[in-house]
Structure formats: structure tokens, C-alpha cells
Write a protein that holds these residues in place. Sequence first.
Motif, PDB file in Angstrom:
ATOM      1  N   THR A 273       3.843  11.952  21.341  1.00  0.00           N
ATOM      2  CA  THR A 273       3.791  10.482  21.385  1.00  0.00           C
ATOM      3  C   THR A 273       4.609   9.833  20.285  1.00  0.00           C
ATOM      4  OG1 THR A 273       1.659  10.754  20.253  1.00  0.00           O
ATOM      5  CG2 THR A 273       1.592  10.274  22.607  1.00  0.00           C
ATOM      6  N   GLY A 274       5.527  10.590  19.705  1.00  0.00           N
ATOM      7  CA  GLY A 274       6.503   9.993  18.791  1.00  0.00           C
ATOM      8  C   GLY A 274       5.997   9.757  17.384  1.00  0.00           C
ATOM      9  N   TYR A 275       6.697   8.870  16.705  1.00  0.00           N
ATOM     10  CA  TYR A 275       6.485   8.668  15.271  1.00  0.00           C
ATOM     11  C   TYR A 275       6.476   7.183  14.942  1.00  0.00           C
ATOM     12  CZ  TYR A 275       7.524  13.614  15.205  1.00  0.00           C
ATOM     13  OH  TYR A 275       7.477  14.964  15.442  1.00  0.00           O
ATOM     14  N   GLY A 276       5.769   6.843  13.855  1.00  0.00           N
ATOM     15  CA  GLY A 276       5.696   5.455  13.409  1.00  0.00           C
ATOM     16  C   GLY A 276       6.791   5.125  12.419  1.00  0.00           C
ATOM     17  N   SER A 277       6.851   3.849  12.031  1.00  0.00           N
ATOM     18  CA  SER A 277       7.862   3.387  11.077  1.00  0.00           C
ATOM     19  C   SER A 277       7.677   4.060   9.726  1.00  0.00           C
ATOM     20  CB  SER A 277       7.752   1.864  10.914  1.00  0.00           C
ATOM     21  OG  SER A 277       8.561   1.410   9.856  1.00  0.00           O
ATOM     22  N   MET A 278       8.800   4.318   9.059  1.00  0.00           N
ATOM     23  CA  MET A 278       8.757   4.994   7.755  1.00  0.00           C
ATOM     24  C   MET A 278       7.983   4.207   6.706  1.00  0.00           C
ATOM     25  SD  MET A 278      12.597   6.573   7.391  1.00  0.00           S
ATOM     26  CE  MET A 278      12.437   7.085   5.689  1.00  0.00           C
ATOM     27  N   ASN A 279       7.818   2.899   6.901  1.00  0.00           N
ATOM     28  CA  ASN A 279       7.075   2.169   5.872  1.00  0.00           C
ATOM     29  C   ASN A 279       5.586   2.504   5.911  1.00  0.00           C
ATOM     30  OD1 ASN A 279       6.495   0.643   8.179  1.00  0.00           O
ATOM     31  ND2 ASN A 279       6.480  -1.300   7.073  1.00  0.00           N
ATOM     32  N   GLY A 280       5.166   3.267   6.940  1.00  0.00           N
ATOM     33  CA  GLY A 280       3.797   3.796   6.925  1.00  0.00           C
ATOM     34  C   GLY A 280       3.565   4.726   5.749  1.00  0.00           C
ATOM     35  N   TRP A 281       4.613   5.456   5.341  1.00  0.00           N
ATOM     36  CA  TRP A 281       4.505   6.309   4.149  1.00  0.00           C
ATOM     37  C   TRP A 281       4.308   5.459   2.893  1.00  0.00           C
ATOM     38  CZ3 TRP A 281       3.542  11.090   5.199  1.00  0.00           C
ATOM     39  CH2 TRP A 281       4.144  11.741   6.283  1.00  0.00           C
ATOM     40  N   VAL A 282       4.959   4.301   2.868  1.00  0.00           N
ATOM     41  CA  VAL A 282       4.815   3.393   1.718  1.00  0.00           C
ATOM     42  C   VAL A 282       3.370   2.920   1.612  1.00  0.00           C
ATOM     43  CG1 VAL A 282       5.593   1.214   0.691  1.00  0.00           C
ATOM     44  CG2 VAL A 282       7.236   2.696   1.862  1.00  0.00           C
ATOM     45  N   ALA A 283       2.780   2.576   2.749  1.00  0.00           N
ATOM     46  CA  ALA A 283       1.375   2.147   2.753  1.00  0.00           C
ATOM     47  C   ALA A 283       0.475   3.254   2.220  1.00  0.00           C
ATOM     48  CB  ALA A 283       0.959   1.750   4.164  1.00  0.00           C
ATOM     49  N   ASP A 284       0.757   4.499   2.616  1.00  0.00           N
ATOM     50  CA  ASP A 284      -0.074   5.628   2.170  1.00  0.00           C
ATOM     51  C   ASP A 284       0.068   5.882   0.674  1.00  0.00           C
ATOM     52  OD1 ASP A 284      -0.799   5.939   4.779  1.00  0.00           O
ATOM     53  OD2 ASP A 284       0.349   7.771   5.127  1.00  0.00           O
ATOM     54  N   LEU A 285       1.297   5.821   0.170  1.00  0.00           N
ATOM     55  CA  LEU A 285       1.560   6.267  -1.201  1.00  0.00           C
ATOM     56  C   LEU A 285       1.460   5.135  -2.218  1.00  0.00           C
ATOM     57  CD1 LEU A 285       2.353   8.986  -2.541  1.00  0.00           C
ATOM     58  CD2 LEU A 285       4.665   8.085  -2.676  1.00  0.00           C
ATOM     59  N   ILE A 286       1.924   3.952  -1.843  1.00  0.00           N
ATOM     60  CA  ILE A 286       1.900   2.821  -2.781  1.00  0.00           C
ATOM     61  C   ILE A 286       0.744   1.907  -2.375  1.00  0.00           C
ATOM     62  CG2 ILE A 286       3.264   0.951  -3.820  1.00  0.00           C
ATOM     63  CD1 ILE A 286       5.810   2.526  -2.925  1.00  0.00           C
ATOM     64  N   ASP A 287       0.972   1.023  -1.427  1.00  0.00           N
ATOM     65  CA  ASP A 287      -0.105   0.200  -0.869  1.00  0.00           C
ATOM     66  C   ASP A 287       0.418  -0.548   0.348  1.00  0.00           C
ATOM     67  OD1 ASP A 287       1.326  -2.075  -1.905  1.00  0.00           O
ATOM     68  OD2 ASP A 287       0.270  -1.848  -3.815  1.00  0.00           O
ATOM     69  N   ARG A 288      -0.506  -1.095   1.125  1.00  0.00           N
ATOM     70  CA  ARG A 288      -0.146  -1.818   2.332  1.00  0.00           C
ATOM     71  C   ARG A 288       0.676  -3.057   2.007  1.00  0.00           C
ATOM     72  NH1 ARG A 288       1.736  -1.577   6.925  1.00  0.00           N
ATOM     73  NH2 ARG A 288       0.363   0.192   7.292  1.00  0.00           N
ATOM     74  N   GLU A 289       0.377  -3.702   0.882  1.00  0.00           N
ATOM     75  CA  GLU A 289       1.104  -4.913   0.487  1.00  0.00           C
ATOM     76  C   GLU A 289       2.601  -4.626   0.323  1.00  0.00           C
ATOM     77  OE1 GLU A 289       0.810  -8.383  -2.971  1.00  0.00           O
ATOM     78  OE2 GLU A 289       0.038  -6.383  -3.389  1.00  0.00           O
ATOM     79  N   THR A 290       2.924  -3.519  -0.343  1.00  0.00           N
ATOM     80  CA  THR A 290       4.336  -3.155  -0.526  1.00  0.00           C
ATOM     81  C   THR A 290       4.976  -2.777   0.805  1.00  0.00           C
ATOM     82  OG1 THR A 290       3.794  -2.351  -2.738  1.00  0.00           O
ATOM     83  CG2 THR A 290       5.921  -1.709  -1.845  1.00  0.00           C
ATOM     84  N   ALA A 291       4.225  -2.068   1.655  1.00  0.00           N
ATOM     85  CA  ALA A 291       4.745  -1.696   2.975  1.00  0.00           C
ATOM     86  C   ALA A 291       5.100  -2.937   3.789  1.00  0.00           C
ATOM     87  CB  ALA A 291       3.727  -0.840   3.720  1.00  0.00           C
ATOM     88  N   ASP A 292       4.230  -3.947   3.738  1.00  0.00           N
ATOM     89  CA  ASP A 292       4.481  -5.188   4.476  1.00  0.00           C
ATOM     90  C   ASP A 292       5.600  -5.997   3.832  1.00  0.00           C
ATOM     91  OD1 ASP A 292       2.516  -4.482   6.236  1.00  0.00           O
ATOM     92  OD2 ASP A 292       1.006  -5.857   5.440  1.00  0.00           O
ATOM     93  N   LYS A 293       5.699  -5.926   2.497  1.00  0.00           N
ATOM     94  CA  LYS A 293       6.774  -6.631   1.785  1.00  0.00           C
ATOM     95  C   LYS A 293       8.142  -6.089   2.212  1.00  0.00           C
ATOM     96  CE  LYS A 293       8.331  -7.500  -2.995  1.00  0.00           C
ATOM     97  NZ  LYS A 293       8.036  -7.202  -4.410  1.00  0.00           N
ATOM     98  N   VAL A 294       8.208  -4.768   2.389  1.00  0.00           N
ATOM     99  CA  VAL A 294       9.444  -4.113   2.823  1.00  0.00           C
ATOM    100  C   VAL A 294       9.672  -4.342   4.323  1.00  0.00           C
ATOM    101  CG1 VAL A 294      10.472  -1.843   3.230  1.00  0.00           C
ATOM    102  CG2 VAL A 294       9.450  -2.362   1.023  1.00  0.00           C
ATOM    103  N   GLY A 295       8.625  -4.204   5.101  1.00  0.00           N
ATOM    104  CA  GLY A 295       8.729  -4.419   6.539  1.00  0.00           C
ATOM    105  C   GLY A 295       9.144  -3.181   7.309  1.00  0.00           C
ATOM    106  N   LYS A 296       9.280  -3.379   8.591  1.00  0.00           N
ATOM    107  CA  LYS A 296       9.615  -2.294   9.530  1.00  0.00           C
ATOM    108  C   LYS A 296      10.913  -1.602   9.118  1.00  0.00           C
ATOM    109  CE  LYS A 296      10.699  -1.770  14.502  1.00  0.00           C
ATOM    110  NZ  LYS A 296       9.767  -0.713  14.916  1.00  0.00           N
TER     111      LYS A 296
END
Length: 599
Positions: free
Chosen positions: A503-526
Motif C-alpha cells: 500500500t505504498g509509502y507516506g510523505s518523508m516529513n512523517g519521519w520529521v514528526a517522529d524524530l523532531i515533532d509534528r509542529e516542525t513536520a507541518d512547518k516543512v510540509g509535504k
Amino acid sequence: MLDKTPTARMETFLGRFEEALTAGKIDAAVEMFAAECYWRDLVTFTWNIKTVEGKDEVRDMLTHCLATAKPRNWHVAEGESATESDGLMEAWISFETEVARGYGLIRVKDGLIWTLLTTMVELKGFEEKAGFTRPLGAKHGVQIGAKTWKEEREEEAETLGFTKQPYVVILGGGQGGIALGARLRQLQVPTIIIERNERPGDSWRKRYKSLCLHDPVWYDHLPYIDFPKNWPVFAPKDKIGDWLEFYTKVMELNYWSSTTAKKASYDEKTKEWTVVVERDGKEIVLKPKQLVFATGMSGKANIPHFKGMDKFKGEQHHSSQHPGPDGYKGKKVVVIGSNNSAHDICAALYENGVDVTMVQRSTTHIVRSEPLMEIGLGDLYSERAVKAGMTTGKADLIFASLPYRIMHTFQKPVYDKIREIDAEFYAALEKAGFQLDFGPDDSGLFMKYLRRGSGYYIDIGASQLIIDGKIKLVTGQVEEITENSVKLDNGKEIPADVIVYATGYGSMNGWVADLIDRETADKVGKVWGLGSDTPKDPGPWEGEQRNMWKPTQQEALWFHGGNLHQSRHYSQYLALQLKARMEGIPTPVYGLQEVHHTG
């Protein structure tokens, strides 16, 4: 432009262009562009990866960038000649900016610039040591206490990350991290690559055993070291794994295997990352200035949530965890998905005598490997291209010079021809119930890859198994997983002992959410996609791959990856951006990407 040869006329044209730019006459320079025009800049003017479209955008870019870039010495590149055909002149060009040397490709249509590619080759004063400037290696003469190469490497391994901090930490030691690490090594940027697997190449070795590269060898070289002349056209996964391990060693990369990144945070005051990793059971704190996610656009598994999954009594796993067909004889395996991984896994299971069913939930683009290699890639990446004088570097730049906005118009005729050649093949697939597409605008595989990174299969044999009914095919949406079956919304129920979610893979910023935080992942975006407003690539139009190989909205946070071709080509531009920052060269970014989608 009345001189006789196309080269002489192009030199005159470039002289006029340089004169306008040097004098700061932006309007005069803009008037040398056609109404429909595209200037793709890889770092030289914009310190970004940016395409400007139309004269107004060219004017805006020059207004912001000309004074700092100070471009000059525009010429047809040494050893090259301009060509002309049907009113279109084309030439490889060289030029300089205040801090760098550049190379590019220009197309002049009816006396005006249609497309212009400008790329950064090297930073002045920080050139790679190669050719005439390569390191001597041997230490001639008497040097009391001098260390050998081996001793110097051992000292570097003992100190970097401990008493000396790296300037860059790359998270992910697959092909992307390795290619970028090699570029940074040659630019003398202290770098550590973090990889959770035990050995370089394990990200390939640990995939299902039938996995091969679907791209041909000429398309897949790493920086500096080409594959040998006897390398197979489509390399098996374990062979690629061994090559990556060899490459890591001979390129002298500081590669921390069996190391897990646990968390990271950025200090806006000190402009420094704190990256906590675990290595050999110990926590180590790294303090790089730059952090690169090279975790792979096919790294963050997209695992669906279907009703009843928790009740299933058999084995279920994502395709990235699939061990291969061994051990599944006598079992019924259902593979949910119909792209590359699904086809490869189904074919290997069938070949090993396993009862296998593919569930197709949406249309898939299929292209057979042979016509794709010949018609789609043959002019740039093939033995035929090599014999005609095409180099990997030139092929990369020709491909990069076609603006994404109009690339589909170049791709559509390729796939129209393939559809014509393979009409019987496609008719047989549809007769078997397979739901085909060629992309929303019939532009085929490359545009699907660039827009969404999914939705296709390069056929190396599995399609015939579907046509022959050897791989069972069922279409529909998954409604529920029961204790021993997969139920679809059309009432069909497929008995299952094993379910593979391809079923494929998600956006790489999902790794940012895991390692840094969701706020940074959303700041960077898709991450990934062009904004083409086609399925899985929502608008607005952005004109470049989102967040890849260029500055992001989070300072000092970068993404690197893609296929082997992209890892090789774009690692050059990311490495130069990082080197410039390390050396304190001003890097005013033009057109920093806005965030329209968070994931």
C-alpha cells in the motif's frame, strides 16, 4: 545574429545577454526571453532549486538575484558547438557568478530564449580535489611522526562525533545518504551518516528476495564511480547492496551502522541541532549545524487501517517487511495493491508454488520494460546512447533542462507509441480484468513518478501471469478483514492465510514528526510532488519537487533522496549548498517554497 555558424551566432547572443546582465539592464535581459519561457536554476542564481516561468517571473528573479549573483563570462562551453534545427538553436553553456562556476543548457527559439538551465558546478576556492589537483596520497620525503593514511582514518573515526562535531548529519544510509555523503566528503565537509541497519546496502538486502532494479544500469550510476562495464542491466538487490557497501568503504565515508536516531531538536539561538543517537547500546549526542533526512521517499510505510485487522488469525505485514516467498507454500496469500511491489511479490510467490491473489483497488499504469528502455530512456541512458557520445552527466542535464510544466508534452508521444506497439498486451490485460491508466493526461510513468511517486508497474513478467490467470486478480475496495479472509465492497470474499499490504509509502516529513515533532513536520510540509493538481499531487502548481534537495521552511533541515538517478544528480547541488553555508558564503535564498500541504 547574422554570423554564419550556429556557434558563432550563439556566442553573439550570449554576449548580448551578458552585456545586459552586467549593466544591470534587467528589462533588456528580459526582452531576450520568449513570451513562453522557462528558466530552471539549480542553485547558481537563487540558492534554491527553482523554475521561473514567463517573463514576469524572470524579471522578478533577476530583480532579487542579479546584484548578488553578478553573472559573467557567458560562452558556448569549451569543446561544444551550438546546433540548430527548425528555428531552434541549442547549446551547452558555461558562465560564472561571484562565488561559483556554472554550466547549463540554452534553447533559443526564433531568436528568443525558450528554456534556460543554469547549474552550479563548483564554488570558487573550494573546488573538489580531482584530476590535476587530486591528492598525492604518498608522503614523500622524511616526516618524523607522520601518520599513515590508515592511522589518519582511524583517528577520524575515533574523534568525529566525539571530540569533534560533524557539520552535517545525514539520517539514512541508503543510496541517497551514501551519494550525498560522498559529495560532501569530496568537498571536505565533516559528515556522519546514521543508519540503523548493520551494513551499508542492507536496505536493499533485507527486501523480498526477488527484488531487482527496474531502472537500467546507465541510469543508476553513483557519483564518481560508475558501475563496471559488465554490470547487469537490471541489478539484483543483493548485488546493489554489496556495491553500496563497497562504495561506502572506498569513498571513505563516516558511516555509523547499527545506529538509531532517537530524537532531534534545533536551537534557533546557537543555530545548531541536537541529535541523540544510540550506538552499541550507548547514547551519543551529536551537534551538527545541518540535518539531512535521507530516509527515502519509499521509507515511511503507509499501513492502512481496515476494519477487523486486529481479528485476523494469519500473518499480515507491509510489503517493506515481506521476507519473500519461502515458507508460504500451501498457504493462501492475498496481496493488497497493484503497483511495483505488489507485482514483484505476487510473481515470486507464484513462481514458488504459492496460491496468490492480487487485490487491485485503483487503476495502475503498466509499461513493459523493453519499450520503456528503448523508447523512453534509450536516447539518454543506454549502451546506444553511450556509443553516440552521451555521458551520464549530460544525460542528467538534458533531462533536468525540460521544465516540469511542459514535460508531459514530451512524455505523451513516448507512451502513445508504446500503447501502439503493445496494443495486444494491453488488450489482454484488460480482458483479464486489470484496470489500466496512463496518467491523467496520458503522459505515462515518469510524470506519475514525479507527481506522486506511485501508481505504476514496470513489467518484467508479472503482467503475463495475470493475463494467464496464474496470479489471481480481484478488483474492489477492502471493506473488512475477517479472521481468515479479505471482504470487498462488491461482496467478494477472498480466503487468506497471509495478507501483504503493498500500500505504498507516506510523505518523508512523517519521519520529521517522529524524530523532531509534528509542529516542525507541518512547518516543512509535504515532501514530493509538483502541485500538478492530479491524483495524489494536489495544487497549487509549485514547479519543482516539494522540499527536495533545497532549503525548507525549517532552517538547516533538508531532504535528499529519490531514485538512484536523482540521488546522484541532485546530491551535487545539495552538497554545494551545505558547503557554502559551512564556509560562510552568503546564500540568499530566492523563492523559498511556501507550504500548501502538511502531509
